[in-house]
Scaffold this motif. Sequence first.
Motif, PDB file in Angstrom:
ATOM      1  N   MET A   1      51.104  32.877  16.661  1.00 42.89           N
ATOM      2  CA  MET A   1      50.368  31.814  17.339  1.00 42.89           C
ATOM      3  C   MET A   1      48.949  32.296  17.613  1.00 42.89           C
ATOM      4  N   THR A   2      47.975  31.415  17.512  1.00 44.22           N
ATOM      5  CA  THR A   2      46.585  31.768  17.711  1.00 44.22           C
ATOM      6  C   THR A   2      46.340  32.240  19.134  1.00 44.22           C
ATOM      7  N   ALA A   3      45.572  33.317  19.284  1.00 43.94           N
ATOM      8  CA  ALA A   3      45.280  33.864  20.602  1.00 43.94           C
ATOM      9  C   ALA A   3      44.351  32.939  21.382  1.00 43.94           C
ATOM     10  N   LEU A   4      44.478  32.999  22.699  1.00 43.22           N
ATOM     11  CA  LEU A   4      43.606  32.256  23.603  1.00 43.22           C
ATOM     12  C   LEU A   4      42.647  33.217  24.284  1.00 43.22           C
ATOM     13  N   LEU A   5      41.414  32.764  24.492  1.00 38.59           N
ATOM     14  CA  LEU A   5      40.442  33.534  25.256  1.00 38.59           C
ATOM     15  C   LEU A   5      40.539  33.073  26.704  1.00 38.59           C
ATOM     16  N   LEU A   6      41.059  33.948  27.570  1.00 41.71           N
ATOM     17  CA  LEU A   6      41.299  33.592  28.962  1.00 41.71           C
ATOM     18  C   LEU A   6      40.274  34.249  29.875  1.00 41.71           C
ATOM     19  N   PRO A   7      39.821  33.531  30.902  1.00 40.89           N
ATOM     20  CA  PRO A   7      38.884  34.129  31.853  1.00 40.89           C
ATOM     21  C   PRO A   7      39.606  35.002  32.865  1.00 40.89           C
ATOM     22  N   PRO A   9      39.013  37.237  36.740  1.00 39.49           N
ATOM     23  CA  PRO A   9      38.121  37.312  37.902  1.00 39.49           C
ATOM     24  C   PRO A   9      36.941  38.239  37.610  1.00 39.49           C
ATOM     25  N   GLY A  10      35.775  37.864  38.082  1.00 43.47           N
ATOM     26  CA  GLY A  10      34.590  38.672  37.851  1.00 43.47           C
ATOM     27  C   GLY A  10      33.784  38.256  36.640  1.00 43.47           C
ATOM     28  N   GLY A  11      34.266  37.258  35.900  1.00 42.20           N
ATOM     29  CA  GLY A  11      33.497  36.735  34.785  1.00 42.20           C
ATOM     30  C   GLY A  11      33.862  37.286  33.427  1.00 42.20           C
ATOM     31  N   ALA A  12      34.760  38.256  33.360  1.00 35.46           N
ATOM     32  CA  ALA A  12      35.165  38.800  32.069  1.00 35.46           C
ATOM     33  C   ALA A  12      36.143  37.843  31.384  1.00 35.46           C
ATOM     34  N   THR A  13      36.379  38.078  30.099  1.00 41.60           N
ATOM     35  CA  THR A  13      37.379  37.318  29.349  1.00 41.60           C
ATOM     36  C   THR A  13      38.301  38.299  28.634  1.00 41.60           C
ATOM     37  N   ARG A  14      39.460  37.793  28.213  1.00 43.69           N
ATOM     38  CA  ARG A  14      40.415  38.629  27.501  1.00 43.69           C
ATOM     39  C   ARG A  14      41.161  37.757  26.515  1.00 43.69           C
ATOM     40  N   LEU A  15      41.653  38.346  25.459  1.00 43.76           N
ATOM     41  CA  LEU A  15      42.466  37.625  24.488  1.00 43.76           C
ATOM     42  C   LEU A  15      43.934  37.728  24.880  1.00 43.76           C
ATOM     43  N   TYR A  16      44.630  36.602  24.772  1.00 43.08           N
ATOM     44  CA  TYR A  16      46.067  36.572  25.044  1.00 43.08           C
ATOM     45  C   TYR A  16      46.754  35.807  23.929  1.00 43.08           C
ATOM     46  N   THR A  17      47.776  36.429  23.346  1.00 46.43           N
ATOM     47  CA  THR A  17      48.553  35.767  22.300  1.00 46.43           C
ATOM     48  C   THR A  17      49.835  35.221  22.894  1.00 46.43           C
ATOM     49  N   PRO A  18      50.003  33.886  22.901  1.00 43.64           N
ATOM     50  CA  PRO A  18      51.208  33.293  23.492  1.00 43.64           C
ATOM     51  C   PRO A  18      52.457  33.712  22.729  1.00 43.64           C
ATOM     52  N   ARG A  19      53.568  33.715  23.417  1.00 40.20           N
ATOM     53  CA  ARG A  19      54.832  34.016  22.766  1.00 40.20           C
ATOM     54  C   ARG A  19      55.192  32.886  21.812  1.00 40.20           C
ATOM     55  N   ALA A  20      55.925  33.215  20.788  1.00 37.07           N
ATOM     56  CA  ALA A  20      56.260  32.227  19.763  1.00 37.07           C
ATOM     57  C   ALA A  20      57.479  31.401  20.126  1.00 37.07           C
ATOM     58  N   ALA A 354      44.667  30.674  34.753  1.00 36.75           N
ATOM     59  CA  ALA A 354      44.863  31.389  33.491  1.00 36.75           C
ATOM     60  C   ALA A 354      45.894  32.498  33.649  1.00 36.75           C
ATOM     61  N   ARG A 355      45.823  33.215  34.756  1.00 35.94           N
ATOM     62  CA  ARG A 355      46.806  34.281  34.990  1.00 35.94           C
ATOM     63  C   ARG A 355      48.200  33.698  35.207  1.00 35.94           C
ATOM     64  N   ALA A 356      48.283  32.557  35.903  1.00 42.02           N
ATOM     65  CA  ALA A 356      49.575  31.901  36.083  1.00 42.02           C
ATOM     66  C   ALA A 356      50.171  31.508  34.734  1.00 42.02           C
ATOM     67  N   TYR A 383      36.505  23.432  31.092  1.00 38.97           N
ATOM     68  CA  TYR A 383      35.726  24.372  31.913  1.00 38.97           C
ATOM     69  C   TYR A 383      34.639  25.078  31.100  1.00 38.97           C
ATOM     70  N   GLY A 384      34.522  24.775  29.813  1.00 38.72           N
ATOM     71  CA  GLY A 384      33.458  25.358  29.010  1.00 38.72           C
ATOM     72  C   GLY A 384      33.766  26.719  28.431  1.00 38.72           C
ATOM     73  N   VAL A 385      35.060  27.079  28.391  1.00 36.94           N
ATOM     74  CA  VAL A 385      35.440  28.364  27.774  1.00 36.94           C
ATOM     75  C   VAL A 385      35.709  28.096  26.300  1.00 36.94           C
ATOM     76  N   ASP A 386      34.751  28.427  25.463  1.00 31.93           N
ATOM     77  CA  ASP A 386      34.878  28.167  24.031  1.00 31.93           C
ATOM     78  C   ASP A 386      35.906  29.101  23.401  1.00 31.93           C
ATOM     79  N   GLN A 387      36.713  28.527  22.509  1.00 30.61           N
ATOM     80  CA  GLN A 387      37.774  29.324  21.859  1.00 30.61           C
ATOM     81  C   GLN A 387      37.360  29.677  20.423  1.00 30.61           C
TER      82      GLN A 387
END
Length: 387
Positions: A1-7, A9-20, A354-356, A383-387
């Motif tokens: 599954m395509t990864a999501l760019l999640l925000p 705290p503090g303004g950083a982002t991270r990639l998260y790959t959802p479970r299939a 996003a963390r939830a 929210y303007g978080v481009d993927q």
Amino acid sequence: MTALLLPSPGGATRLYTPRAEPARFVAGGAPLASRTVFSAAHVVADPYADTSPDGPAAVDWDATLAFRRHLWSHGLGVAEAMDTAQRGMGLDWAGAAELIRRSAAEAKAVGGLIACGVGTDQLAPGTHSLETVRAAYEEQLALVEETGSRAILMASRALAAAADGPEDYLAVYAHLLRQATEPVVLHWLGPMFDPALDGYWGSADLDAATETFLQVIAEHPDKVDGIKISLLDAEREIAVRRRLPRGVRCYTGDDFNYPELIAGDEQGFSHALLGIFDPLGPLAAEAVRVLDTGDTKGFRELLDPTVELSRHLFQTPTRFYKTGVVFLSWLAGHQGHFSMIGGLQSARSLPHLARAYELADGLGLFPDPARAAARMRSLLGVYGVDQ
């Protein structure tokens, strides 16, 4: 599954790959036997209603009742019109009364277990006499009993404002318990859930408040089915549990420590009446069925990993946990939108949501992980978080 760019705290982002694939929590199965388990259920807003945050609640009744049928299908009871349903945070007494009537009728139709909250929220903000507070409780108690539901005597903001000390709590609760036709559940909701309840039972000293609470029960044990303690304090709950009269149950309301409290110890255990069992319903039911076999280790292996999500949803300010509960219901497909009565969908930040999502997906809570990911992606885009 395509990864999501999640925000983060503090303004950083991270990639998260959802479970299939989701975890498999199948509806049905044997009735829960070793514990009585209630999920405090949320309400689904009507997103097309032209409302304002301070206007009457607009509820999507079809979706709201469908969610209760989902909980009943897994063998859980429904604790109706509690703080999870936004009592005092968007749902007024008129809406709560309609919710109680509709849910009680639905429970009868499907054979579902239900208990309903009784409070004093029909009273306008401000100071009221003890007689007025008592009459408000009586009105709500009568409605719940008319529906055939078990009553949960909720903590009252109006009583907290009107009472001069422990003796006023003892008098009001004694009157209500004498009047109740069936044993009730007494609910002690802490100020982390509602700041207006600070000093409930007549003292800000929790030891003194506990003694008053226990005195109410000791003087009317035949009228108390059980107690629900929502103080997020496992040691206090265990201490109170060990002092309850025989036949009076303890329903944990501790969304931080529920696995250990439900599992219990050599001197007893807690049943459950929990807001976190709204999003965790199917998993919680499966865990209790494992516990029914005597497999405490297997029960803890299923439920312990959910605590991180629960503590995240219920983090300070705790009273806004409802936003995360409804958010997860949307991602899980139980409703078609992420909107709440009173506009409460705005009460948590995007990094919090996003963390939830990440924690819930990791637990396999979403029946369709791809749909949940797509909905999360759509929210990120708003929210303007481009993927």
